[in-house]
Write an enzyme that holds these catalytic residues in place. Sequence first.
Site, PDB file in Angstrom:
ATOM      1  N   GLU A   1      32.103  41.385  43.338  1.00  0.00           N
ATOM      2  CA  GLU A   1      33.391  42.025  43.630  1.00  0.00           C
ATOM      3  C   GLU A   1      33.225  43.511  43.926  1.00  0.00           C
ATOM      4  O   GLU A   1      34.038  44.099  44.624  1.00  0.00           O
ATOM      5  CB  GLU A   1      34.348  41.857  42.438  1.00  0.00           C
ATOM      6  CG  GLU A   1      35.157  40.582  42.494  1.00  0.00           C
ATOM      7  CD  GLU A   1      36.291  40.536  41.479  1.00  0.00           C
ATOM      8  OE1 GLU A   1      36.423  41.447  40.648  1.00  0.00           O
ATOM      9  OE2 GLU A   1      37.037  39.550  41.505  1.00  0.00           O
TER      10      GLU A   1
ATOM     11  N   HIS B   1      13.481  22.973  38.957  1.00  0.00           N
ATOM     12  CA  HIS B   1      13.427  21.566  39.361  1.00  0.00           C
ATOM     13  C   HIS B   1      14.572  21.204  40.303  1.00  0.00           C
ATOM     14  O   HIS B   1      14.818  20.029  40.554  1.00  0.00           O
ATOM     15  CB  HIS B   1      13.428  20.683  38.111  1.00  0.00           C
ATOM     16  CG  HIS B   1      12.242  20.973  37.232  1.00  0.00           C
ATOM     17  ND1 HIS B   1      11.093  20.230  37.257  1.00  0.00           N
ATOM     18  CD2 HIS B   1      12.016  21.985  36.349  1.00  0.00           C
ATOM     19  CE1 HIS B   1      10.216  20.742  36.413  1.00  0.00           C
ATOM     20  NE2 HIS B   1      10.749  21.811  35.845  1.00  0.00           N
TER      21      HIS B   1
ATOM     22  N   LYS C   1      45.267  34.220  47.607  1.00  0.00           N
ATOM     23  CA  LYS C   1      46.538  34.176  46.859  1.00  0.00           C
ATOM     24  C   LYS C   1      47.714  34.129  47.821  1.00  0.00           C
ATOM     25  O   LYS C   1      48.665  33.374  47.623  1.00  0.00           O
ATOM     26  CB  LYS C   1      46.670  35.427  45.977  1.00  0.00           C
ATOM     27  CG  LYS C   1      45.661  35.509  44.856  1.00  0.00           C
ATOM     28  CD  LYS C   1      45.947  36.727  43.982  1.00  0.00           C
ATOM     29  CE  LYS C   1      44.811  36.964  43.005  1.00  0.00           C
ATOM     30  NZ  LYS C   1      44.933  38.242  42.313  1.00  0.00           N
TER      31      LYS C   1
HETATM   32  O1  PA5 Z   1      37.737  42.285  38.359  1.00  0.00           O
HETATM   33  C1  PA5 Z   1      38.924  42.028  38.507  1.00  0.00           C
HETATM   34  O2  PA5 Z   1      39.764  42.931  38.561  1.00  0.00           O
HETATM   35  C2  PA5 Z   1      39.421  40.602  38.579  1.00  0.00           C
HETATM   36  O3  PA5 Z   1      38.434  39.662  38.467  1.00  0.00           O
HETATM   37  C3  PA5 Z   1      40.402  40.346  37.468  1.00  0.00           C
HETATM   38  O4  PA5 Z   1      39.769  40.565  36.256  1.00  0.00           O
HETATM   39  C4  PA5 Z   1      40.965  38.939  37.536  1.00  0.00           C
HETATM   40  O5  PA5 Z   1      41.483  38.684  38.796  1.00  0.00           O
HETATM   41  C5  PA5 Z   1      42.017  38.739  36.482  1.00  0.00           C
HETATM   42  O6  PA5 Z   1      43.091  39.613  36.689  1.00  0.00           O
HETATM   43  P1  PA5 Z   1      44.186  39.843  35.569  1.00  0.00           P
HETATM   44  O7  PA5 Z   1      43.489  40.348  34.354  1.00  0.00           O
HETATM   45  O8  PA5 Z   1      45.135  40.845  36.157  1.00  0.00           O
HETATM   46  O9  PA5 Z   1      44.855  38.513  35.307  1.00  0.00           O
END
Ligand code: PA5
EC number: 5.3.1.9
Length: 447
Positions: A289, A310, A424
């Site tokens: 990310e 394996h 989303k």
């Molecule tokens: O790194 C990030 O920001 C995302 O992976 C969030 O942690 C994830 O989408 C969860 O979001 P939230 O805590 O708002 O539900």
Amino acid sequence: MKNIGLNIDKALGTVSKEQVYAQEAKAMECIATLHNGNGAGNDFLGWLHLPSSITDAELADIENTANVLRSKCEVVVAIGIGGSYLGTKAVVEALNNSFDWLQNDRKNPVMLYAGHNIGEDYLYELSEVLKGKQFGIINISKSGTTTEPALAFRILKKQLEDAVGKEEAKHRIVAITDAKRGALRTLADQEGYKTFIIPDNVGGRFSVLTPVGLLPIAVAGISIRDLVAGAASMEKATDASVPFADNMAAIYAATRNELYKSGKKIEILANFHPKFHYIAEWWKQLYGESEGKDGKGIFPAAIDLTTDLHSMGQWIQEGERTIFETVISVEAMDRSVLVPTDEANLDGLNFLAGKHVDEVNKMAELGTQLAHVDGGVPNIKVTMPEVSAFYIGQLFYFFEKACGISGYMLGVNPFNQPGVEAYKKNMFALLNKPGYEKESEAIKARL
Ligand code: PA5
């Protein structure tokens, strides 16, 4: 006390030491940018000093709340996804007994997870297994509106309230969310749940050392003080004042960026301990990310060894030469299983009799390292003196710091994740969410 260590020697066939050290000025500039807060995404740098700034009172509040849940519940469900889930799962899997849930005299509640998928079968089975059990919920969502955890919470909250009544349910639900905004904050305030705050300036994937990770980890019976102490020691060891040659976060960032430039587009995080599987999952999110944007970024992959030798071993040894490997190597195990002698010796393993299983594993690790290097896979080694909360704290902070430096070296903002919104938007349009009418028509026409 020893620290975790970094060894890039076996990556130096592909890039030279001179190339890595030529990045010194850039890497140090990137650390300074992080510390001065004048780079991209600088409103999300709260993680930088979390370990050294968390107070005794904050830790005690988390521990007290964990103790309430531990005293009331035989099962605690941690609801969250991505950064609100992976850190906890990584620590609990790495440190707790893998078969604890089968032991009648276990000391810790069983930790279960929800909200990290939309599997109806998963939620059905979870809901079934919770019937008749004393359970509690830690609901973790910074935004409070993420579909996966919100769905799971809606279902499990109802189940809990139906089982123990609304009043008792309030004492078994803890919400970890934004200080002021979001649906979960509103609900928690309305219902009177105990809450913890996810600081505004800490993004999800950098949040394991906030209550997001610390509360469920404490519920699982793991020392959050050791975890934080380890992270604090690594905060010092990777500070902007620590010279490049001694700064393992800077060296790792520089090495992986040089490897990337040389055509190594995939980094595989390898471990030789099955209990580290989720450490790698946490790491994948952190780097994926943070760096995968603007058409750039090393693809973070992971393997569990020797298991995956394996299955993936052939590809790693002889497939397209676009990969490098970072191995987490544990120096000492505190568990002891010796290979027994067998009179018949039909399996031919008597040459191992009397040895620790870990010694066999270590030779597999060394043999694999050499084989992969010979096969053109540069190898970076992260050594961990032993598996403990302290060293996992060090590992977390090391990877976080290196990620910030590496993202800046790559020229991206490591602290946003605009790409996560795309699915989303389509999903909401397909589900006819109010407000998505226009997108709905367009997306349905494309199916
Ligand atoms: O790194 C990030 O920001 C995302 O992976 C969030 O942690 C994830 O989408 C969860 O979001 P939230 O805590 O708002 O539900």
